[in-house]
Design an enzyme around this catalytic site. Structure first.
Site, short mmCIF file in Angstrom:
data_model
loop_
_atom_site.label_atom_id
_atom_site.label_comp_id
_atom_site.label_asym_id
_atom_site.label_seq_id
_atom_site.Cartn_x
_atom_site.Cartn_y
_atom_site.Cartn_z
N VAL A 138 51.17 -4.40 20.58
CA VAL A 138 51.71 -4.06 19.40
C VAL A 138 52.81 -2.53 19.67
CG1 VAL A 138 49.88 -2.80 18.56
CG2 VAL A 138 51.46 -3.83 16.93
N TYR A 139 52.18 -2.14 20.86
CA TYR A 139 52.88 -0.85 21.27
C TYR A 139 54.40 -0.81 21.59
CZ TYR A 139 48.12 1.00 22.13
OH TYR A 139 46.93 1.40 22.16
N SER A 140 55.31 -0.25 20.49
CA SER A 140 56.52 -0.51 20.68
C SER A 140 57.03 -2.08 20.58
CB SER A 140 57.35 0.23 21.80
OG SER A 140 57.12 1.49 21.54
#
Length: 325
Positions: free
Chosen positions: A57-59
């Site tokens: 989900v990071y960026s």
């Protein structure tokens, strides 16, 4: 670099884990320049850091892609690459959560972005109240059995939830969680009243996130001044840290740092490294200079009096709303 065993496994990891959430373009305070992010990761690897943590989900996957590019050419057998699953990756049904469908799909997507054949540590990012834990554990066990994952871990949940997962895995013979990612630092000590005693009792490795409280413990901010830089300028989550008790902790950090000819960052990380339950704090440097400062924490020794002084201002209390980010 110093190394330790991860939990009760035989896996050796560096005492500092490189958190890679900052590499991407999702938030204003992140490292938007891809080459700069890669340079930080490679400097960490060259310094002996072998443990990298990211999440799908990071960026929206961008962080995983950057990690994958950065580790090209390094010895895969020495690297411990961790990522996570749970958050929303697309709109519509089954775009998030810990169902078998979402877990398996996202594991494959993470492997593609990372450019790897297997994930060393695959972690559930949060507890999913809509999916039976049996289904989640079965899916993770399948990934281990098929060689796509080596170990499984968890992050940020109530102790009763984590104990339920450990019990079900033992009862059903599923792969057991070997790590817990918990928000833990000198001003965010609520997990001492929640999951950390359980981790100690169950020999689960602890890899704290936000070890510098979003930069607060690095001394980036001052009493009475509205933050106009860093994460606090963009993130309401930081406001909970600007309390009298937290400022008292930072005063102690700064005084010890001055005495030891160290930085506040190094003293704050050294406190975590002195905690027996902690395996490897997840540091999130955005520059090589920040990284070098982080690495210096390994050389800072704190006395029992130092530890007591740093801990005195805050009495840990568990609040299930804390850390829900």
């Amino acid at each position: 670099m110093e190394y330790t065993r991860l939990g009760k496994t035989g896996l050796e990891v560096s005492r500092l884990c490189l958190g890679c959430m900052n590499f991407g373009t999702e938030q204003p305070w992140m490292v938007h320049d891809r080459e700069e992010g890669i340079a930080v990761i490679r400097r960490a690897l060259d310094a002996g850091v072998n443990f990298l943590d990211t999440a799908n989900v990071y960026s929206n996957g961008e962080s995983e892609e950057i990690v994958g590019e950065a580790i090209e050419g390094y010895d895969r057998e020495e690297l411990v690459v961790a990522t996570k699953v749970y958050g929303r990756m697309r709109e519509g049904p089954n775009g998030r959560g810990l169902s078998r469908k979402h877990i398996v799909e996202q594991a494959n997507a993470s492997l593609d972005r990372l450019g790897l054949d297997y994930i060393d540590l695959y972690q559930i990012h949060r507890w999913d109240e809509h999916t039976p834990i049996e289904e989640t554990l079965s899916a993770l066990d399948h990934l281990v059995e098929t060689g796509k994952v080596r170990y499984v871990g968890a992050s940020t949940m109530a102790a009763w939830q984590f104990m339920k997962a450990l019990h079900v895995s033992e009862l059903e013979g599923y792969e057991r969680f070997v790590t817990m990612q918990a928000e833990y630092n000198l001003v965010d000590r609520h997990e001492e009243a929640n999951v950390l005693p359980l981790c100690r009792d169950q020999d689960v490795g602890v890899i704290p996130w936000s070890p510098l409280a979003g930069g607060f413990l690095a001394g980036k901010y001052e009493r009475g001044e509205a933050p106009d830089h860093g994460r606090a300028a963009h993130d309401e989550f930081m406001e909970k840290r600007f309390t009298d008790e937290s400022w008292a902790v930072l005063d102690a950090v700064r005084e010890i740092a001055e005495r030891e000819d160290a930085s506040p960052t190094q003293v704050s990380l050294a406190w975590l490294l002195h905690r027996e339950v902690v395996d490897a704090p997840i540091v999130g440097p955005r520059t090589i200079e920040h990284l070098e400062d982080n690495l210096g924490a390994l050389d800072v020794e704190l006395t029992d009096d130092d530890l007591a002084r740093l801990e005195e201002p805050i009495t840990p209390v568990w609040n299930p709303e804390i850390g829900d980010t």
